[in-house]
Write a protein that holds these residues in place. Sequence first.
Motif, PDB file in Angstrom:
ATOM      1  N   CYS A  27     -23.659 124.635 -59.133  1.00 39.56           N
ATOM      2  CA  CYS A  27     -23.686 124.179 -60.525  1.00 39.56           C
ATOM      3  C   CYS A  27     -22.327 123.655 -60.955  1.00 39.56           C
ATOM      4  O   CYS A  27     -21.302 124.266 -60.664  1.00 39.56           O
ATOM      5  CB  CYS A  27     -24.090 125.370 -61.400  1.00 39.56           C
ATOM      6  SG  CYS A  27     -24.118 125.014 -63.137  1.00 39.56           S
ATOM      7  N   LYS A  28     -22.333 122.525 -61.651  1.00 36.97           N
ATOM      8  CA  LYS A  28     -21.056 121.998 -62.141  1.00 36.97           C
ATOM      9  C   LYS A  28     -20.896 122.227 -63.643  1.00 36.97           C
ATOM     10  O   LYS A  28     -20.050 121.637 -64.290  1.00 36.97           O
ATOM     11  CB  LYS A  28     -20.941 120.521 -61.793  1.00 36.97           C
ATOM     12  CG  LYS A  28     -20.837 120.309 -60.282  1.00 36.97           C
ATOM     13  CD  LYS A  28     -20.733 118.850 -59.916  1.00 36.97           C
ATOM     14  CE  LYS A  28     -20.865 118.685 -58.404  1.00 36.97           C
ATOM     15  NZ  LYS A  28     -21.299 117.332 -58.048  1.00 36.97           N
ATOM     16  N   GLY A  29     -21.743 123.039 -64.181  1.00 35.48           N
ATOM     17  CA  GLY A  29     -21.596 123.385 -65.598  1.00 35.48           C
ATOM     18  C   GLY A  29     -22.593 122.646 -66.476  1.00 35.48           C
ATOM     19  O   GLY A  29     -23.007 121.530 -66.170  1.00 35.48           O
ATOM     20  N   MET A  30     -22.972 123.302 -67.539  1.00 29.60           N
ATOM     21  CA  MET A  30     -23.939 122.736 -68.488  1.00 29.60           C
ATOM     22  C   MET A  30     -23.203 122.256 -69.740  1.00 29.60           C
ATOM     23  O   MET A  30     -22.237 122.885 -70.173  1.00 29.60           O
ATOM     24  CB  MET A  30     -24.971 123.807 -68.858  1.00 29.60           C
ATOM     25  CG  MET A  30     -25.811 124.239 -67.664  1.00 29.60           C
ATOM     26  SD  MET A  30     -26.788 122.860 -67.055  1.00 29.60           S
ATOM     27  CE  MET A  30     -26.834 123.197 -65.292  1.00 29.60           C
ATOM     28  N   ILE A  31     -23.704 121.173 -70.322  1.00 29.58           N
ATOM     29  CA  ILE A  31     -23.003 120.650 -71.491  1.00 29.58           C
ATOM     30  C   ILE A  31     -23.458 121.368 -72.767  1.00 29.58           C
ATOM     31  O   ILE A  31     -24.581 121.865 -72.854  1.00 29.58           O
ATOM     32  CB  ILE A  31     -23.164 119.115 -71.639  1.00 29.58           C
ATOM     33  CG1 ILE A  31     -24.630 118.697 -71.655  1.00 29.58           C
ATOM     34  CG2 ILE A  31     -22.399 118.384 -70.548  1.00 29.58           C
ATOM     35  CD1 ILE A  31     -24.851 117.212 -71.914  1.00 29.58           C
ATOM     36  N   ASP A  32     -22.559 121.403 -73.720  1.00 29.15           N
ATOM     37  CA  ASP A  32     -22.773 122.126 -74.965  1.00 29.15           C
ATOM     38  C   ASP A  32     -23.323 121.152 -76.002  1.00 29.15           C
ATOM     39  O   ASP A  32     -22.595 120.358 -76.593  1.00 29.15           O
ATOM     40  CB  ASP A  32     -21.422 122.699 -75.411  1.00 29.15           C
ATOM     41  CG  ASP A  32     -21.531 123.548 -76.665  1.00 29.15           C
ATOM     42  OD1 ASP A  32     -22.501 123.348 -77.435  1.00 29.15           O
ATOM     43  OD2 ASP A  32     -20.648 124.393 -76.867  1.00 29.15           O
ATOM     44  N   ARG A  33     -24.620 121.216 -76.228  1.00 33.00           N
ATOM     45  CA  ARG A  33     -25.233 120.196 -77.089  1.00 33.00           C
ATOM     46  C   ARG A  33     -24.773 120.313 -78.540  1.00 33.00           C
ATOM     47  O   ARG A  33     -24.738 119.340 -79.280  1.00 33.00           O
ATOM     48  CB  ARG A  33     -26.754 120.219 -76.973  1.00 33.00           C
ATOM     49  CG  ARG A  33     -27.437 121.431 -77.552  1.00 33.00           C
ATOM     50  CD  ARG A  33     -28.951 121.297 -77.375  1.00 33.00           C
ATOM     51  NE  ARG A  33     -29.677 122.064 -78.358  1.00 33.00           N
ATOM     52  CZ  ARG A  33     -29.873 123.380 -78.282  1.00 33.00           C
ATOM     53  NH1 ARG A  33     -29.363 124.076 -77.289  1.00 33.00           N
ATOM     54  NH2 ARG A  33     -30.572 124.017 -79.219  1.00 33.00           N
ATOM     55  N   ARG A  34     -24.400 121.523 -78.949  1.00 34.94           N
ATOM     56  CA  ARG A  34     -23.939 121.696 -80.327  1.00 34.94           C
ATOM     57  C   ARG A  34     -22.596 121.030 -80.527  1.00 34.94           C
ATOM     58  O   ARG A  34     -22.358 120.348 -81.519  1.00 34.94           O
ATOM     59  CB  ARG A  34     -23.783 123.181 -80.618  1.00 34.94           C
ATOM     60  CG  ARG A  34     -25.076 123.897 -80.548  1.00 34.94           C
ATOM     61  CD  ARG A  34     -25.415 124.529 -81.883  1.00 34.94           C
ATOM     62  NE  ARG A  34     -26.795 124.939 -81.847  1.00 34.94           N
ATOM     63  CZ  ARG A  34     -27.236 125.959 -81.113  1.00 34.94           C
ATOM     64  NH1 ARG A  34     -26.401 126.675 -80.382  1.00 34.94           N
ATOM     65  NH2 ARG A  34     -28.507 126.267 -81.112  1.00 34.94           N
ATOM     66  N   LYS A  35     -21.724 121.272 -79.553  1.00 33.55           N
ATOM     67  CA  LYS A  35     -20.384 120.704 -79.627  1.00 33.55           C
ATOM     68  C   LYS A  35     -20.489 119.181 -79.661  1.00 33.55           C
ATOM     69  O   LYS A  35     -19.819 118.514 -80.456  1.00 33.55           O
ATOM     70  CB  LYS A  35     -19.619 121.157 -78.384  1.00 33.55           C
ATOM     71  CG  LYS A  35     -18.146 120.898 -78.395  1.00 33.55           C
ATOM     72  CD  LYS A  35     -17.533 121.707 -77.255  1.00 33.55           C
ATOM     73  CE  LYS A  35     -16.100 121.314 -76.986  1.00 33.55           C
ATOM     74  NZ  LYS A  35     -15.583 122.063 -75.824  1.00 33.55           N
ATOM     75  N   ILE A  36     -21.355 118.643 -78.817  1.00 33.67           N
ATOM     76  CA  ILE A  36     -21.494 117.188 -78.748  1.00 33.67           C
ATOM     77  C   ILE A  36     -22.086 116.657 -80.052  1.00 33.67           C
ATOM     78  O   ILE A  36     -21.597 115.676 -80.612  1.00 33.67           O
ATOM     79  CB  ILE A  36     -22.342 116.795 -77.518  1.00 33.67           C
ATOM     80  CG1 ILE A  36     -21.605 117.233 -76.250  1.00 33.67           C
ATOM     81  CG2 ILE A  36     -22.628 115.299 -77.501  1.00 33.67           C
ATOM     82  CD1 ILE A  36     -22.426 117.190 -74.979  1.00 33.67           C
ATOM     83  N   SER A  37     -23.118 117.315 -80.563  1.00 31.28           N
ATOM     84  CA  SER A  37     -23.714 116.853 -81.830  1.00 31.28           C
ATOM     85  C   SER A  37     -22.680 116.865 -82.945  1.00 31.28           C
ATOM     86  O   SER A  37     -22.663 115.969 -83.796  1.00 31.28           O
ATOM     87  CB  SER A  37     -24.890 117.740 -82.233  1.00 31.28           C
ATOM     88  OG  SER A  37     -25.866 117.710 -81.231  1.00 31.28           O
ATOM     89  N   ALA A  38     -21.812 117.874 -82.936  1.00 33.40           N
ATOM     90  CA  ALA A  38     -20.824 117.994 -84.015  1.00 33.40           C
ATOM     91  C   ALA A  38     -19.758 116.899 -83.939  1.00 33.40           C
ATOM     92  O   ALA A  38     -19.049 116.650 -84.916  1.00 33.40           O
ATOM     93  CB  ALA A  38     -20.170 119.375 -83.959  1.00 33.40           C
ATOM     94  N   MET A  39     -19.667 116.240 -82.810  1.00 36.09           N
ATOM     95  CA  MET A  39     -18.657 115.180 -82.671  1.00 36.09           C
ATOM     96  C   MET A  39     -19.069 113.889 -83.371  1.00 36.09           C
ATOM     97  O   MET A  39     -18.253 112.988 -83.562  1.00 36.09           O
ATOM     98  CB  MET A  39     -18.427 114.869 -81.182  1.00 36.09           C
ATOM     99  CG  MET A  39     -17.741 115.993 -80.415  1.00 36.09           C
ATOM    100  SD  MET A  39     -17.860 115.774 -78.620  1.00 36.09           S
ATOM    101  CE  MET A  39     -16.724 114.428 -78.376  1.00 36.09           C
ATOM    102  N   PHE A  40     -20.348 113.782 -83.718  1.00 36.93           N
ATOM    103  CA  PHE A  40     -20.840 112.533 -84.307  1.00 36.93           C
ATOM    104  C   PHE A  40     -21.469 112.799 -85.667  1.00 36.93           C
ATOM    105  O   PHE A  40     -22.163 113.796 -85.846  1.00 36.93           O
ATOM    106  CB  PHE A  40     -21.866 111.890 -83.373  1.00 36.93           C
ATOM    107  CG  PHE A  40     -21.309 111.607 -82.007  1.00 36.93           C
ATOM    108  CD1 PHE A  40     -20.629 110.424 -81.751  1.00 36.93           C
ATOM    109  CD2 PHE A  40     -21.427 112.549 -80.985  1.00 36.93           C
ATOM    110  CE1 PHE A  40     -20.088 110.170 -80.499  1.00 36.93           C
ATOM    111  CE2 PHE A  40     -20.885 112.304 -79.728  1.00 36.93           C
ATOM    112  CZ  PHE A  40     -20.211 111.108 -79.481  1.00 36.93           C
ATOM    113  N   ALA A  41     -21.211 111.880 -86.593  1.00 40.87           N
ATOM    114  CA  ALA A  41     -21.758 112.066 -87.936  1.00 40.87           C
ATOM    115  C   ALA A  41     -23.262 111.799 -87.933  1.00 40.87           C
ATOM    116  O   ALA A  41     -24.034 112.512 -88.561  1.00 40.87           O
ATOM    117  CB  ALA A  41     -21.046 111.146 -88.915  1.00 40.87           C
ATOM    118  N   GLY A  42     -23.695 110.776 -87.200  1.00 41.11           N
ATOM    119  CA  GLY A  42     -25.114 110.418 -87.206  1.00 41.11           C
ATOM    120  C   GLY A  42     -25.897 111.197 -86.161  1.00 41.11           C
ATOM    121  O   GLY A  42     -25.336 111.970 -85.383  1.00 41.11           O
TER     122      GLY A  42
END
Lengths: 315, 355
Positions: free
Chosen positions: A104-119
């Motif tokens: 496994c190379k790690g799972m991405i953090d969907r919350r962190k990513i969503s918080a990076m964008f306003a839309g």
Amino acid sequence: MLSYIDKIKEISKRLLKEGQVDMVIGFRKGTLPMMNEPHFARSPEAVEHFVWDSNCGINLCNYLTSRTEKIGILAKGCDSRNIVTHIIENKIKRDQIVIIGVPCKGMIDRRKISAMFAGEIGEVIEDDNTITVKGKGFEKTIDKKDVLQQNCALCIHRNPVIHDEMVADAIEEQTDVDRYTDVREIEALSPQEKATYFEKLLEPCIRCYACRNACPLCYCPTCFTDESRPQWVGKGQDLTDVSTFHFLRAYHCAGRCTDCGACERSCPVGINMRVFTKKLEKDCLELFGWEAGLDPDVRPPLDTYKPGDPDDFIK
Amino acid sequence: MKIVQIDKEDWENGIKKLFEVYRLFAPVKEADFHNFKQIEAGQLPDLSCLNTRLSPKSIIYPQSEVMFKYSLDENEEDHHILKEVDKDYSPQAVIGIRPCDAKAFELVRLNFDSPDYKDPYWLNAYEATTLVGLACESPCSSCFCTTAGCGPYHAEALDLLLIDNGDQYWAKVISAKGEAFLAAAGWTVAVEEQTALKEIEVKKRAAEDKISAFVKTDKLREIETNDLYTAAFWEEVSFSCINCGTCTYVCPTCWCFDIQDENRGNRGCRMRNWDSCMYPLFTLHGSGHNPRGTQLHRVRQRFMHKLKYFVDKYDAGIQCVGCGRCIRLCPVNIDIRRVCGYMNSHVASADTCEV
Ligand code: SF4
Ligand code: SF4
Ligand code: SF4
Ligand code: SF4
Ligand code: SF4
């Protein structure tokens, strides 16, 4: 990691065709960006729905508990350690499962990513090291390693510790990580500051128990929070009850938690309840030199007594 | 239908005046997301939010609500007698509620305000509430309100519908409560109705065109309950569910609760707390038997209730307004749109369904 899927399908189909297993547990593509759904295949054809990418953060070991079929299961590093724990705790038999290891190379953090964008994010496209996030009026490519779930960024067991098949060669483990900076920061607080910290942390909790139910360790037929005779914990939103639930659950995971992150990932209000389990993980490491789920033949520290066990806490 | 124009310059001032009359609830940003919170003087509703993480149902139906208090002290004359607790049913207004969440109150009302039974707590709170909606200009990709009985401009369940119109809001008055709200804020400039209505119609269509998710519900009523109940797809649908209850807690239309007594020393209170059909305890009998003993039973119950039993019982559509919260927040991505598709296209004999 994307290249794994062909091998995953090949192995799963073979196991099903040869009748080695009745079902294989993996993931199918979700209906939202950055979401996959745990899924099973009972026939080689059904395997076609399987996917593998950086959105497979749910711990599949959770789906093994007390099942009676012969099961093939995809296992990341953390899943495999929970499977070991399941075997030790008699929640599944070793010879009942075929473990398909996924380095496994790690799972991405969907919350962190969503918080990076306003839309709203419309689409996330992944390749080996980057993800490209698209939405109305924006598009950005980010390094995957910058947006991993915190537990994955700190993970030192990415390769399955136990497996019958492997979908790829083992990958290099991370060695230069300090797993406990956050825990040490909390340890350094005064009791009053700690109380305030926990209060603030748990204030948004709606007691849905997604953290508990996403966890492979939380398989008790009746959780202490659900006991009614006696009733250990109140059911309202009183902070004492909410904290009691979290503290006690964490203690029940001591020496067992693999920091897979499924609990934090599942929380609808973004609470990092992993700070509790990580503290206990750190204690187990420091006191007993113990890391959970590495070997099915070693009893866990809270399950055994050794004359040399630390006893400084007895005053 | 009266339409009032609110210049955005006058917004802050109006809100200030409203505090004198109402307790105000509005979207507030906390950490990474918005939730409805009571706002204090000086605070403004954050109308930039797409929709709140949790539904506003808790404003009328709190997650945990004390109904009675009692004493267990036998020296007291009124020991062991339940006494109503004081409640604040003074006027409150919810500003920026989305049309779907308002519509949800209408559905929930069917349960709390029936010919046989009237829930005083829910009804009193509902009566005290003015719902000031905000039309959705950019619905999320997981919203499917237009096929779930409402839509981005659905006004019927509201007292007032605000429509963003550049430098101003248009406020479409739906009820006397809405009218009173405008008066309290001092927003009284009516616009020429016919022209405004035409423009609103255009904006409404544009917003509806942006909805990209749909469900089909036309067959749900006619399909036999037992055929749906025994359908083969439930194993697939329920497999990944961890029975966490998130979907029901975040849902504006879920209404189930449990009653608990809590004592401290020799005093106590009787409260009700949200409960969920996703929990085994929800149906556990005193005998130890559980008629919904497996995860499959519970998942099926949630969808059968929303998409079949409710439909049959009330003839008021599905028990879902298409807000999409359960889809966005389910940790394992169980999607009511997919399940509704399975149910609506279910053919009993073949036991097949459209995917
Ligand atoms: S904790 Fe380790 S093994 Fe588990 S998902 Fe994260 S990186 Fe992979
Ligand atoms: S407590 Fe959380 S991190 Fe630990 S094993 Fe359970 S789900 Fe994984
Ligand atoms: S998942 Fe989050 S909200 Fe739900 S009980 Fe756990 S901490 Fe609370
Ligand atoms: S939120 Fe998802 S996993 Fe949790 S109970 Fe609902 S459907 Fe099941
Ligand atoms: S069932 Fe899901 S989409 Fe429908 S109203 Fe409830 S949370 Fe919203």
